[in-house]
Motif scaffolding. Structure first.
Motif, PDB file in Angstrom:
ATOM      1  N   TYR A   1       3.040  27.692 -29.614  1.00  0.00           N
ATOM      2  CA  TYR A   1       2.810  26.606 -28.661  1.00  0.00           C
ATOM      3  C   TYR A   1       4.029  26.331 -27.779  1.00  0.00           C
ATOM      4  N   ASP A   2       5.193  26.181 -28.418  1.00  0.00           N
ATOM      5  CA  ASP A   2       6.380  25.761 -27.655  1.00  0.00           C
ATOM      6  C   ASP A   2       7.200  26.986 -27.233  1.00  0.00           C
TER       7      ASP A   2
ATOM      8  N   GLN B   1       5.732  20.435 -13.638  1.00  0.00           N
ATOM      9  CA  GLN B   1       6.759  20.576 -14.679  1.00  0.00           C
ATOM     10  C   GLN B   1       8.086  19.883 -14.373  1.00  0.00           C
TER      11      GLN B   1
ATOM     12  N   GLU C   1      -3.763  18.172 -21.701  1.00  0.00           N
ATOM     13  CA  GLU C   1      -2.895  19.339 -21.845  1.00  0.00           C
ATOM     14  C   GLU C   1      -2.890  20.199 -20.585  1.00  0.00           C
ATOM     15  N   LYS C   2      -4.088  20.385 -19.986  1.00  0.00           N
ATOM     16  CA  LYS C   2      -4.191  21.248 -18.817  1.00  0.00           C
ATOM     17  C   LYS C   2      -3.372  20.687 -17.648  1.00  0.00           C
TER      18      LYS C   2
ATOM     19  N   ARG D   1      -0.880  18.460 -17.873  1.00  0.00           N
ATOM     20  CA  ARG D   1       0.526  18.431 -18.261  1.00  0.00           C
ATOM     21  C   ARG D   1       1.193  19.764 -17.995  1.00  0.00           C
ATOM     22  N   HIS D   2       0.459  20.856 -18.230  1.00  0.00           N
ATOM     23  CA  HIS D   2       1.100  22.167 -18.193  1.00  0.00           C
ATOM     24  C   HIS D   2       1.005  22.889 -16.854  1.00  0.00           C
ATOM     25  N   LYS D   3       0.406  22.265 -15.831  1.00  0.00           N
ATOM     26  CA  LYS D   3       0.402  22.857 -14.486  1.00  0.00           C
ATOM     27  C   LYS D   3       1.853  23.023 -14.040  1.00  0.00           C
TER      28      LYS D   3
ATOM     29  N   TYR E   1       5.534  30.801 -17.909  1.00  0.00           N
ATOM     30  CA  TYR E   1       4.676  30.916 -16.727  1.00  0.00           C
ATOM     31  C   TYR E   1       4.776  32.333 -16.151  1.00  0.00           C
TER      32      TYR E   1
END
Ligand code: GDP
Ligand code: MN
Length: 304
Positions: A191-192, A118, A109-110, A112-114, A219
């Protein structure tokens, strides 16, 4: 032996109504899958929508993790379609293996979300969704339900509930359960962040961007001041409350098949400075279809 048969379909006889069970409407459930979660499959089996009206479509990457997920998925399919009770069996199931690599090697998850990952990641997701959509949408499909593989809690009446609003595009609110060390209790958080109503701020930011640049939501570096579906949720709020949206996430998203037939897909490029599911919402809007969200109707994302 006569000439080869011609199959004719009258698209105007394919109904799309608020009561899809009564009208025996066919639904396609589409899932891009990087990992297999048993809870996801169990929830599919628990769907109270008649399974003989449901076609499942999957697309998985050809990585080690993708291979693992494919074999777990195939085991469950075997069990359900060949050995399980008749009423559990789905109309048909299609599995596609992706012919391009995932954008990020790690599915953590970490990672993926950098923010830096994206654009490439959402491009790949968009292509995966489009491949899946364009190879599976059939002449008798009334609805398409986009359901992510890591949605581990969803109601058995998901399809009927979403369809009952009779909207062209409608998205559930995707939350995540977690252990709160302060209260020592389970809690939940949004979450989304891809479902939102646009803001002056975001539109101004987009105006100043280069043609290939995209806006991302959630972000701090890119404060858009959009109104997020995630935060329209209220404790004890009306589950049937609907809100118009400008961007949508695709974790649990019901779409009338005609929206896709009109040409609305998931742009894998900057479309009005939006990409993937958010770009899809924009494209649908340009085609005249208004997206909606349900602030108080929740599904839950897996927590790593
Ligand atoms: P996030 O929840 O926003 O971090 O997005 P995910 O990484 O969970 O991706 C959304 C959905 O696509 C999930 O169902 C994933 O299993 C799946 N997925 C993620 N990456 C890929 C990929 O490269 N290829 C395919 N086919 N599916 C993917
Ligand atoms: Mn996810």
């Amino acid at each position: 032996q006569g000439p080869p048969p011609v199959t004719r379909y009258n698209l105007n006889k394919v109904t799309v109504t608020a009561d899809p069970v009564k009208n025996k409407e066919h639904i396609l459930i589409l899932t891009p899958m990087a990992r297999f979660y048993q809870e996801y499959w169990d929830n599919l089996l628990r769907l109270s929508y008649p399974h003989e009206l449901i076609t499942l479509g999957f697309i998985l990457p050809k990585t080690k993790e993708g291979n693992q997920a494919t074999s777990l998925l195939q085991q469950q399919i075997q069990k359900t379609q060949n050995h399980g009770p008749e009423k559990d069996r789905f109309k048909s199931i299609i599995i596609l293996r992706q012919d391009f690599d995932p954008a990020v090697a790690s599915q953590d998850e970490k990672e993926r979300h950098k923010m830096g990952n994206q654009k490439a990641r959402r491009e790949v997701m968009a292509k995966a969704r489009n491949s899946l959509l364009f190879t599976t949408l059939g002449p008798s499909t009334s609805w398409v339900l986009w359901l992510d593989a890591d949605i581990v809690e969803s109601p058995p009446t998901l399809i009927q509930d979403l369809a009952s609003h009779d909207k062209a595009i409608i998205v559930a609110n995707c939350f995540q359960k977690y252990y709160d060390p302060d209260t020592k209790k389970m809690a939940e958080r949004p979450y989304d962040f891809n479902s939102w109503q646009d803001s002056e701020n975001a539109l101004k930011m987009a105006e100043q961007m280069g043609p290939d640049d995209i806006l991302l939501e959630g972000y701090a570096e890119l404060a858009t001041y959009r109104t997020l579906l995630a935060y329209m949720n209220t404790v004890g709020g009306d589950k049937n409350l609907v809100q118009p949206l400008d961007g949508v996430g695709a974790t649990a998203l019901l779409v009338k098949a005609d929206v896709h037939r009109d040409g609305a897909m998931f742009p894998a490029f900057s479309f009005y400075h939006l990409i993937e599911s958010e770009g899809f919402a924009k494209m649908a809007k340009r085609l005249g279809w208004q997206p909606y969200g349900l602030p108080n109707y929740k599904v839950y994302h897996y927590n790593e």
